[in-house]
Design an enzyme around this catalytic site. Structure first.
Site, PDB file in Angstrom:
ATOM      1  N   ASP A  13       0.821  -1.222   0.000  1.00 26.26           N
ATOM      2  CA  ASP A  13       0.000   0.000   0.000  1.00 26.26           C
ATOM      3  C   ASP A  13       0.849   1.264   0.000  1.00 26.26           C
ATOM      4  O   ASP A  13       0.447   2.301   0.527  1.00 26.26           O
ATOM      5  CB  ASP A  13      -0.957   0.029   1.206  1.00 26.26           C
ATOM      6  CG  ASP A  13      -1.761  -1.243   1.329  1.00 26.26           C
ATOM      7  OD1 ASP A  13      -2.256  -1.709   0.281  1.00 26.26           O
ATOM      8  OD2 ASP A  13      -1.890  -1.779   2.441  1.00 26.26           O
ATOM      9  N   LYS A  16       2.344   2.082  -5.064  1.00 30.60           N
ATOM     10  CA  LYS A  16       3.080   1.552  -6.223  1.00 30.60           C
ATOM     11  C   LYS A  16       2.296   1.733  -7.514  1.00 30.60           C
ATOM     12  O   LYS A  16       2.866   2.002  -8.559  1.00 30.60           O
ATOM     13  CB  LYS A  16       3.345   0.044  -6.054  1.00 30.60           C
ATOM     14  CG  LYS A  16       4.270  -0.294  -4.923  1.00 30.60           C
ATOM     15  CD  LYS A  16       4.395  -1.795  -4.757  1.00 30.60           C
ATOM     16  CE  LYS A  16       3.109  -2.468  -4.345  1.00 30.60           C
ATOM     17  NZ  LYS A  16       2.636  -2.118  -2.998  1.00 30.60           N
ATOM     18  N   GLY A  40      -3.939  -4.661  -4.409  1.00 36.17           N
ATOM     19  CA  GLY A  40      -4.949  -3.680  -4.783  1.00 36.17           C
ATOM     20  C   GLY A  40      -4.301  -2.367  -5.133  1.00 36.17           C
ATOM     21  O   GLY A  40      -4.017  -1.564  -4.271  1.00 36.17           O
ATOM     22  N   HIS A  41      -3.999  -2.190  -6.406  1.00 32.52           N
ATOM     23  CA  HIS A  41      -3.395  -0.933  -6.835  1.00 32.52           C
ATOM     24  C   HIS A  41      -4.485   0.043  -7.227  1.00 32.52           C
ATOM     25  O   HIS A  41      -5.376  -0.301  -7.997  1.00 32.52           O
ATOM     26  CB  HIS A  41      -2.509  -1.144  -8.059  1.00 32.52           C
ATOM     27  CG  HIS A  41      -1.307  -1.958  -7.783  1.00 32.52           C
ATOM     28  ND1 HIS A  41      -0.549  -1.816  -6.650  1.00 32.52           N
ATOM     29  CD2 HIS A  41      -0.716  -2.916  -8.497  1.00 32.52           C
ATOM     30  CE1 HIS A  41       0.446  -2.658  -6.700  1.00 32.52           C
ATOM     31  NE2 HIS A  41       0.371  -3.351  -7.796  1.00 32.52           N
ATOM     32  N   GLN A 214       2.327  -6.039  -3.046  1.00 41.07           N
ATOM     33  CA  GLN A 214       2.645  -6.052  -1.606  1.00 41.07           C
ATOM     34  C   GLN A 214       3.983  -5.328  -1.363  1.00 41.07           C
ATOM     35  O   GLN A 214       4.327  -4.442  -2.123  1.00 41.07           O
ATOM     36  CB  GLN A 214       2.646  -7.475  -1.059  1.00 41.07           C
ATOM     37  CG  GLN A 214       1.258  -8.106  -0.979  1.00 41.07           C
ATOM     38  CD  GLN A 214       0.919  -8.961  -2.179  1.00 41.07           C
ATOM     39  OE1 GLN A 214       1.773  -9.534  -2.811  1.00 41.07           O
ATOM     40  NE2 GLN A 214      -0.347  -9.039  -2.501  1.00 41.07           N
TER      41      GLN A 214
HETATM   42  P1  GDP Z   1      -0.339   0.238  -3.836  1.00 43.04           P
HETATM   43  O1  GDP Z   1      -0.972  -1.068  -3.617  1.00 43.04           O
HETATM   44  O2  GDP Z   1       1.069   0.291  -3.372  1.00 43.04           O
HETATM   45  O3  GDP Z   1      -0.523   0.761  -5.241  1.00 43.04           O
HETATM   46  O4  GDP Z   1      -1.094   1.250  -2.897  1.00 43.04           O
HETATM   47  P2  GDP Z   1      -2.649   1.597  -2.837  1.00 43.04           P
HETATM   48  O5  GDP Z   1      -3.185   1.748  -4.200  1.00 43.04           O
HETATM   49  O6  GDP Z   1      -3.374   0.667  -1.914  1.00 43.04           O
HETATM   50  O7  GDP Z   1      -2.584   2.966  -2.088  1.00 43.04           O
HETATM   51  C1  GDP Z   1      -2.292   4.038  -2.741  1.00 43.04           C
HETATM   52  C2  GDP Z   1      -3.405   5.011  -2.470  1.00 43.04           C
HETATM   53  O8  GDP Z   1      -2.828   6.225  -2.219  1.00 43.04           O
HETATM   54  C3  GDP Z   1      -4.300   5.215  -3.665  1.00 43.04           C
HETATM   55  O9  GDP Z   1      -5.584   5.609  -3.252  1.00 43.04           O
HETATM   56  C4  GDP Z   1      -3.616   6.358  -4.414  1.00 43.04           C
HETATM   57  O10 GDP Z   1      -4.486   7.125  -5.226  1.00 43.04           O
HETATM   58  C5  GDP Z   1      -3.120   7.140  -3.256  1.00 43.04           C
HETATM   59  N1  GDP Z   1      -1.876   7.850  -3.475  1.00 43.04           N
HETATM   60  C6  GDP Z   1      -0.780   7.470  -4.184  1.00 43.04           C
HETATM   61  N2  GDP Z   1       0.186   8.386  -4.083  1.00 43.04           N
HETATM   62  C7  GDP Z   1      -0.304   9.360  -3.288  1.00 43.04           C
HETATM   63  C8  GDP Z   1       0.223  10.586  -2.788  1.00 43.04           C
HETATM   64  O11 GDP Z   1       1.360  10.955  -3.043  1.00 43.04           O
HETATM   65  N3  GDP Z   1      -0.586  11.303  -1.970  1.00 43.04           N
HETATM   66  C9  GDP Z   1      -1.836  10.927  -1.638  1.00 43.04           C
HETATM   67  N4  GDP Z   1      -2.556  11.713  -0.825  1.00 43.04           N
HETATM   68  N5  GDP Z   1      -2.378   9.793  -2.084  1.00 43.04           N
HETATM   69  C10 GDP Z   1      -1.611   9.033  -2.902  1.00 43.04           C
END
Ligand code: GDP
Length: 400
Positions: A13, A16, A40-41, A214
């Site tokens: 989370d 990525k 879950g991206h 992950q």
């Molecule tokens: P992943 O699994 O690593 O891709 O992470 P997630 O998708 O679960 O979490 C990323 C969340 O943070 C998503 O809702 C993105 O839109 C949001 N997000 C990503 N980068 C940023 C950021 O720099 N700032 C903020 N506020 N939200 C972000």
């Protein structure tokens, strides 16, 4: 042609999806090499939010080809649903744009039922990933190719017997096979020799991007075992899961500017109370797959140093720095005391909104100091800084 890999450096989370999506615009092929529909991206662009579970984030970039390599486990129902949702929202996803390895192990309804009945202690997503990997390691798994070659019902019967799934209400292999077979037939055109396709793409000097799911601390071997996922989330997983020798010239570790964790397990820098609530609300720290609230805490440099050592990051993408705006002081764990408790450094916070900042020099001084401190402590350049969820809220260069 050397490839690029993007890996989560914490407990997942980290954001990525957004980084991969941005890098995918300069890639020809995007590869998922481990995990399943438990990831879950979340990717936002043009006002549309897409949540991807198993599909590589490159699918949102029309010019890319996307590979689900043999290290992934595939829930055929979940994959078909994901493909349909994207196609309905206008994404072109014909076979040829998406290649799925026939060696991928299938997550069956039996795996899901077993996970939901037993995965609570670890805090799994209940998507059947762990039991599927269990069967894989015990050499009784069901691969996509096996299912298409006529072994579906026979293997389901064996799974029912070995998991005692009768007690979970699943005792009819013929019925399960009848449910799965049409879904597998629909997916069959996507099934391909992904190793050969990848090797050919690399030989043609195409730009190949590997996308981790992950994070490093959830790695089956190098994470906080047993509170981990069932696959290799660190760089070694790209070789075993991708099945092709490749040189990763850029190894990008995605680090959230604070720490979160879903589910159980150790979390040394965890905080509770108003500051944790602040981060949870600001960062919308609720699971993309399960909706569960994430545990929140400060950045933990000793754990990040371990992720740097395992993965050899050449660059760090630091995300969600905007979510710290308004906190003062901001803490970072720099070590451990003799009892193992984190030792913190307190840093000055900043108050002004940074979502519109597009130049490093325009960041508040305290924010630049925070970023600089992390960079120096880890000895890896922070090449990308994400200042908001939007595609354009990214400082730094994505060009190789
Ligand atoms: P992943 O699994 O690593 O891709 O992470 P997630 O998708 O679960 O979490 C990323 C969340 O943070 C998503 O809702 C993105 O839109 C949001 N997000 C990503 N980068 C940023 C950021 O720099 N700032 C903020 N506020 N939200 C972000």
């Amino acid at each position: 042609m050397p490839a690029t890999i993007v890996l989560g450096a914490q407990w997942g989370d980290e954001g990525k999806g957004k980084v991969v999506d941005a890098l995918a615009s300069a890639s020809d092929v995007v590869v998922r090499f481990q995990g399943g529909a438990n990831a879950g991206h979340t990717v936002q662009h043009a006002g549309v939010t897409s949540i991807l579970h198993l599909l590589p984030s490159g699918v949102l970039q029309p010019h890319t080809r996307n590979v689900i390599a043999s290290g992934c486990v595939v829930d055929p129902f979940a994959l078909l649903e994901e493909i349909r949702t994207l196609v309905e929202s206008g994404t072109e996803l014909a076979p040829g744009r998406l290649l799925v390895s026939g060696r991928c192990h299938l997550v069956t309804p039996i795996h899901r039922a077993v996970d939901q009945a037993t995965g609570g202690a670890v805090g799994t997503t209940g998507r059947g990933i762990g039991p599927c990997h269990g069967d894989r390691i015990l050499r009784r798994g069901l691969r996509i190719r096996d299912a298409l070659d006529g072994f579906l019902e026979e293997r389901l019967a064996a799974q029912i017997a070995s998991w005692g799934a009768g007690s979970l209400g699943l005792d009819e292999p013929a019925l399960l096979a009848a449910q799965m077979a049409p879904v597998l037939e629909t997916l069959a055109p996507y099934v391909a020799d992904t190793e050969a396709a990848l090797a050919e793409a690399l030989a043609r000097d195409e730009r190949v991007l590997y996308e981790g799911a992950q994070g490093a601390l959830l790695d089956i071997d190098h994470g906080t075992y047993p509170f981990v996922t069932s696959s290799s989330t660190t760089i070694g997983g790209a070789f075993t899961g991708g099945g092709v020798w490749v040189t990763f010239e850029r190894r990008i570790g995605v680090v959230k500017a604070y720490t979160t964790r879903v589910g159980n397990g150790p979390f040394p820098t965890e905080i509770e109370g108003p500051t944790a609530e602040f981060l949870r609300e600001r960062g919308r720290e609720y699971g993309a797959t399960t909706g569960r609230p994430r545990r929140c805490g400060w950045l933990d440099l000793p754990l990040l140093a371990q992720a740097v050592r395992t993965n050899g990051y050449t660059e760090i993408a630091l995300t969600k720095i905007d979510c710290l705006t308004g906190l003062d002081p901001v803490r970072v764990a720099t070590g451990r005391d003799p009892d193992g408790a984190p030792v913190y450094r307190e840093m000055e916070g900043w108050g002004s909104d940074i979502g519109e900042v597009r130049d490093w020099d325009d960041l508040p001084r305290a924010c630049r100091e925070y970023v600089g401190f992390i960079e120096t402590a880890l000895g890896v350049p922070i090449a990308l800084l994400s200042t908001g969820p939007g595609r354009d809220q990214l400082l730094g260069s994505l060009e190789p």
